[in-house]
Design a protein around this motif. Structure first.
Motif, PDB file in Angstrom:
ATOM      1  N   VAL A   1       9.307  29.296  -4.945  1.00  0.00           N
ATOM      2  CA  VAL A   1       7.982  29.922  -4.959  1.00  0.00           C
ATOM      3  C   VAL A   1       7.085  29.317  -6.042  1.00  0.00           C
ATOM      4  O   VAL A   1       5.877  29.136  -5.843  1.00  0.00           O
ATOM      5  CB  VAL A   1       8.117  31.447  -5.164  1.00  0.00           C
ATOM      6  N   THR A   2       7.680  29.003  -7.188  1.00  0.00           N
ATOM      7  CA  THR A   2       6.885  28.493  -8.319  1.00  0.00           C
ATOM      8  C   THR A   2       6.839  26.968  -8.377  1.00  0.00           C
ATOM      9  O   THR A   2       6.301  26.408  -9.337  1.00  0.00           O
ATOM     10  CB  THR A   2       7.454  29.021  -9.649  1.00  0.00           C
ATOM     11  N   PHE A   3       7.382  26.303  -7.372  1.00  0.00           N
ATOM     12  CA  PHE A   3       7.427  24.834  -7.388  1.00  0.00           C
ATOM     13  C   PHE A   3       6.058  24.187  -7.616  1.00  0.00           C
ATOM     14  O   PHE A   3       5.961  23.187  -8.343  1.00  0.00           O
ATOM     15  CB  PHE A   3       8.036  24.309  -6.086  1.00  0.00           C
ATOM     16  N   PRO A   4       4.980  24.703  -7.026  1.00  0.00           N
ATOM     17  CA  PRO A   4       3.666  24.086  -7.278  1.00  0.00           C
ATOM     18  C   PRO A   4       3.272  24.074  -8.749  1.00  0.00           C
ATOM     19  O   PRO A   4       2.444  23.261  -9.168  1.00  0.00           O
ATOM     20  CB  PRO A   4       2.711  24.970  -6.459  1.00  0.00           C
ATOM     21  N   ILE A   5       3.874  24.958  -9.550  1.00  0.00           N
ATOM     22  CA  ILE A   5       3.533  25.034 -10.973  1.00  0.00           C
ATOM     23  C   ILE A   5       4.301  23.995 -11.780  1.00  0.00           C
ATOM     24  O   ILE A   5       3.728  23.287 -12.616  1.00  0.00           O
ATOM     25  CB  ILE A   5       3.831  26.452 -11.519  1.00  0.00           C
ATOM     26  N   TRP A   6       5.611  23.899 -11.534  1.00  0.00           N
ATOM     27  CA  TRP A   6       6.432  23.020 -12.363  1.00  0.00           C
ATOM     28  C   TRP A   6       6.853  21.725 -11.671  1.00  0.00           C
ATOM     29  O   TRP A   6       7.359  20.808 -12.327  1.00  0.00           O
ATOM     30  CB  TRP A   6       7.696  23.757 -12.827  1.00  0.00           C
ATOM     31  N   GLY A   7       6.636  21.632 -10.370  1.00  0.00           N
ATOM     32  CA  GLY A   7       7.115  20.476  -9.616  1.00  0.00           C
ATOM     33  C   GLY A   7       6.592  19.140 -10.109  1.00  0.00           C
ATOM     34  O   GLY A   7       7.310  18.132 -10.103  1.00  0.00           O
ATOM     35  N   LEU A   8       5.339  19.108 -10.562  1.00  0.00           N
ATOM     36  CA  LEU A   8       4.743  17.847 -11.009  1.00  0.00           C
ATOM     37  C   LEU A   8       5.323  17.357 -12.331  1.00  0.00           C
ATOM     38  O   LEU A   8       5.202  16.180 -12.669  1.00  0.00           O
ATOM     39  CB  LEU A   8       3.224  18.017 -11.150  1.00  0.00           C
ATOM     40  N   PHE A   9       5.957  18.269 -13.074  1.00  0.00           N
ATOM     41  CA  PHE A   9       6.451  17.918 -14.406  1.00  0.00           C
ATOM     42  C   PHE A   9       7.965  17.800 -14.473  1.00  0.00           C
ATOM     43  O   PHE A   9       8.525  17.559 -15.536  1.00  0.00           O
ATOM     44  CB  PHE A   9       5.991  18.974 -15.422  1.00  0.00           C
ATOM     45  N   ILE A  10       8.644  17.970 -13.335  1.00  0.00           N
ATOM     46  CA  ILE A  10      10.098  18.058 -13.345  1.00  0.00           C
ATOM     47  C   ILE A  10      10.768  16.789 -13.869  1.00  0.00           C
ATOM     48  O   ILE A  10      11.731  16.848 -14.632  1.00  0.00           O
ATOM     49  CB  ILE A  10      10.631  18.407 -11.927  1.00  0.00           C
ATOM     50  N   LYS A  11      10.270  15.613 -13.484  1.00  0.00           N
ATOM     51  CA  LYS A  11      10.902  14.367 -13.919  1.00  0.00           C
ATOM     52  C   LYS A  11      10.799  14.186 -15.429  1.00  0.00           C
ATOM     53  O   LYS A  11      11.758  13.783 -16.085  1.00  0.00           O
ATOM     54  CB  LYS A  11      10.267  13.179 -13.197  1.00  0.00           C
ATOM     55  N   LYS A  12       9.635  14.508 -15.972  1.00  0.00           N
ATOM     56  CA  LYS A  12       9.445  14.378 -17.418  1.00  0.00           C
ATOM     57  C   LYS A  12      10.289  15.397 -18.170  1.00  0.00           C
ATOM     58  O   LYS A  12      10.905  15.075 -19.197  1.00  0.00           O
ATOM     59  CB  LYS A  12       7.970  14.561 -17.767  1.00  0.00           C
ATOM     60  N   MET A  13      10.340  16.623 -17.663  1.00  0.00           N
ATOM     61  CA  MET A  13      11.136  17.662 -18.316  1.00  0.00           C
ATOM     62  C   MET A  13      12.617  17.297 -18.305  1.00  0.00           C
ATOM     63  O   MET A  13      13.324  17.485 -19.302  1.00  0.00           O
ATOM     64  CB  MET A  13      10.915  19.010 -17.615  1.00  0.00           C
ATOM     65  N   LYS A  14      13.087  16.772 -17.179  1.00  0.00           N
ATOM     66  CA  LYS A  14      14.491  16.399 -17.072  1.00  0.00           C
ATOM     67  C   LYS A  14      14.824  15.241 -18.001  1.00  0.00           C
ATOM     68  O   LYS A  14      15.882  15.230 -18.649  1.00  0.00           O
ATOM     69  CB  LYS A  14      14.821  16.027 -15.628  1.00  0.00           C
ATOM     70  N   ALA A  15      13.914  14.262 -18.096  1.00  0.00           N
ATOM     71  CA  ALA A  15      14.136  13.112 -18.974  1.00  0.00           C
ATOM     72  C   ALA A  15      14.175  13.548 -20.434  1.00  0.00           C
ATOM     73  O   ALA A  15      15.027  13.093 -21.211  1.00  0.00           O
ATOM     74  CB  ALA A  15      13.037  12.075 -18.756  1.00  0.00           C
ATOM     75  N   ASN A  16      13.264  14.438 -20.825  1.00  0.00           N
ATOM     76  CA  ASN A  16      13.241  14.942 -22.205  1.00  0.00           C
ATOM     77  C   ASN A  16      14.506  15.733 -22.516  1.00  0.00           C
ATOM     78  O   ASN A  16      15.068  15.629 -23.610  1.00  0.00           O
ATOM     79  CB  ASN A  16      12.011  15.824 -22.424  1.00  0.00           C
ATOM     80  N   TRP A  17      14.937  16.531 -21.547  1.00  0.00           N
ATOM     81  CA  TRP A  17      16.165  17.316 -21.727  1.00  0.00           C
ATOM     82  C   TRP A  17      17.372  16.396 -21.876  1.00  0.00           C
ATOM     83  O   TRP A  17      18.215  16.597 -22.762  1.00  0.00           O
ATOM     84  CB  TRP A  17      16.346  18.236 -20.522  1.00  0.00           C
ATOM     85  N   LEU A  18      17.446  15.377 -21.037  1.00  0.00           N
ATOM     86  CA  LEU A  18      18.586  14.464 -21.051  1.00  0.00           C
ATOM     87  C   LEU A  18      18.654  13.678 -22.358  1.00  0.00           C
ATOM     88  O   LEU A  18      19.747  13.404 -22.873  1.00  0.00           O
ATOM     89  CB  LEU A  18      18.492  13.502 -19.864  1.00  0.00           C
ATOM     90  N   ASP A  19      17.506  13.342 -22.922  1.00  0.00           N
ATOM     91  CA  ASP A  19      17.471  12.591 -24.184  1.00  0.00           C
ATOM     92  C   ASP A  19      18.092  13.372 -25.341  1.00  0.00           C
ATOM     93  O   ASP A  19      18.581  12.780 -26.308  1.00  0.00           O
ATOM     94  CB  ASP A  19      16.025  12.231 -24.551  1.00  0.00           C
ATOM     95  N   LYS A  20      18.085  14.692 -25.242  1.00  0.00           N
ATOM     96  CA  LYS A  20      18.580  15.532 -26.339  1.00  0.00           C
ATOM     97  C   LYS A  20      20.064  15.876 -26.210  1.00  0.00           C
ATOM     98  O   LYS A  20      20.649  16.440 -27.144  1.00  0.00           O
ATOM     99  CB  LYS A  20      17.777  16.837 -26.392  1.00  0.00           C
ATOM    100  N   GLN A  21      20.666  15.554 -25.075  1.00  0.00           N
ATOM    101  CA  GLN A  21      22.020  16.038 -24.813  1.00  0.00           C
ATOM    102  C   GLN A  21      23.106  15.357 -25.644  1.00  0.00           C
ATOM    103  O   GLN A  21      24.018  16.018 -26.141  1.00  0.00           O
ATOM    104  CB  GLN A  21      22.338  15.907 -23.321  1.00  0.00           C
ATOM    105  N   ALA A  22      23.043  14.050 -25.799  1.00  0.00           N
ATOM    106  CA  ALA A  22      24.113  13.333 -26.506  1.00  0.00           C
ATOM    107  C   ALA A  22      24.344  13.906 -27.904  1.00  0.00           C
ATOM    108  O   ALA A  22      25.495  14.082 -28.342  1.00  0.00           O
ATOM    109  CB  ALA A  22      23.777  11.847 -26.582  1.00  0.00           C
ATOM    110  N   LYS A  23      23.269  14.234 -28.602  1.00  0.00           N
ATOM    111  CA  LYS A  23      23.391  14.767 -29.959  1.00  0.00           C
ATOM    112  C   LYS A  23      24.052  16.135 -29.969  1.00  0.00           C
ATOM    113  O   LYS A  23      24.778  16.490 -30.908  1.00  0.00           O
ATOM    114  CB  LYS A  23      22.009  14.852 -30.605  1.00  0.00           C
TER     115      LYS A  23
END
Length: 218
Positions: free
Chosen positions: A109-131
């Protein structure tokens, strides 16, 4: 990945505990807000003579590593913030996880709100995981359902469900919150919390087959 069914009990979405995660609407908060996730596949080694909590593993489909399930714990700071899945510290891949039913509906239902930013959010999240996984300590994680700890853990779970089911959901659903519903909810979720804690104590502390039993079965 293929697993030795003689050695491992395999948990998938077909298991009732996994279905509980999918069907329980209250767990959408755990998933969407806190980032608590459950892997699509987990294993229980039937041949290790230890409590179930110490012989549970999560396989990574990318590198075939079997991770101790305690890798993702509050003590290690990895039990939450796993919005995109469970991070594999061996290969850097993301281990697929189940999706709670209500979470899925909310995300659609909320995809129109966050869908455009999902790739950037996932990349930022992934960058923090190793630490986050640099200082994982599995051996010193206490059993939350050991001895009398199950009482505390169960009551905390019951209190969370009480607030959620008695106040949060009725509020958003437009239902009336009365003294009667509060008292009924208090009693119900107190007993429910104690029942949950005792069940988890029994379930997670169950030991695997003994060495003698394994030897006789070969």
């Amino acid at each position: 990945m293929e697993f030795n069914k003689d050695q491992y009990k395999i948990y998938t979405w077909k298991n009732w505990m996994m279905l509980h995660w999918i069907l329980n609407p209250g767990l959408a908060i755990n998933e969407l807000i806190f980032g608590q996730r459950v892997p699509k596949i987990s294993l229980e080694d039937k041949r290790i003579e230890k409590p179930r909590i110490e012989r549970s593993f999560v396989p990574c489909p990318h590198c075939n590593t079997l991770h101790d399930a305690r890798t993702w714990s509050t003590e290690n700071g990895t039990g939450f913030k796993n919005w995109f899945g469970l991070y594999c510290s061996n290969c850097g891949g993301i281990i697929p996880c189940l999706r709670n039913g209500l979470s899925f509906i909310i995300l659609v239902v909320t995809f129109p709100i966050w869908g455009l930013f999902i790739k950037k959010m996932k990349a930022n999240w992934l960058d923090k995981q190793a630490k986050r996984y640099e200082n994982i300590n599995i051996e010193h994680i206490p059993n939350p359902f050991d001895k009398k700890s199950w009482l505390k853990t169960g009551l905390i779970w019951g209190a969370f469900m009480f607030l959620l089911m008695t106040f949060v959901f009725p509020f958003f659903d437009g239902q009336e919150i009365t003294l009667k519903t509060i008292l009924v909810g208090l009693v119900f979720w107190t007993l429910g919390g104690l029942g949950f804690g005792y069940f988890m104590k029994t379930f997670l502390n169950k030991k695997g087959a003994t060495t003698d039993a394994n030897s006789s079965s070969v």
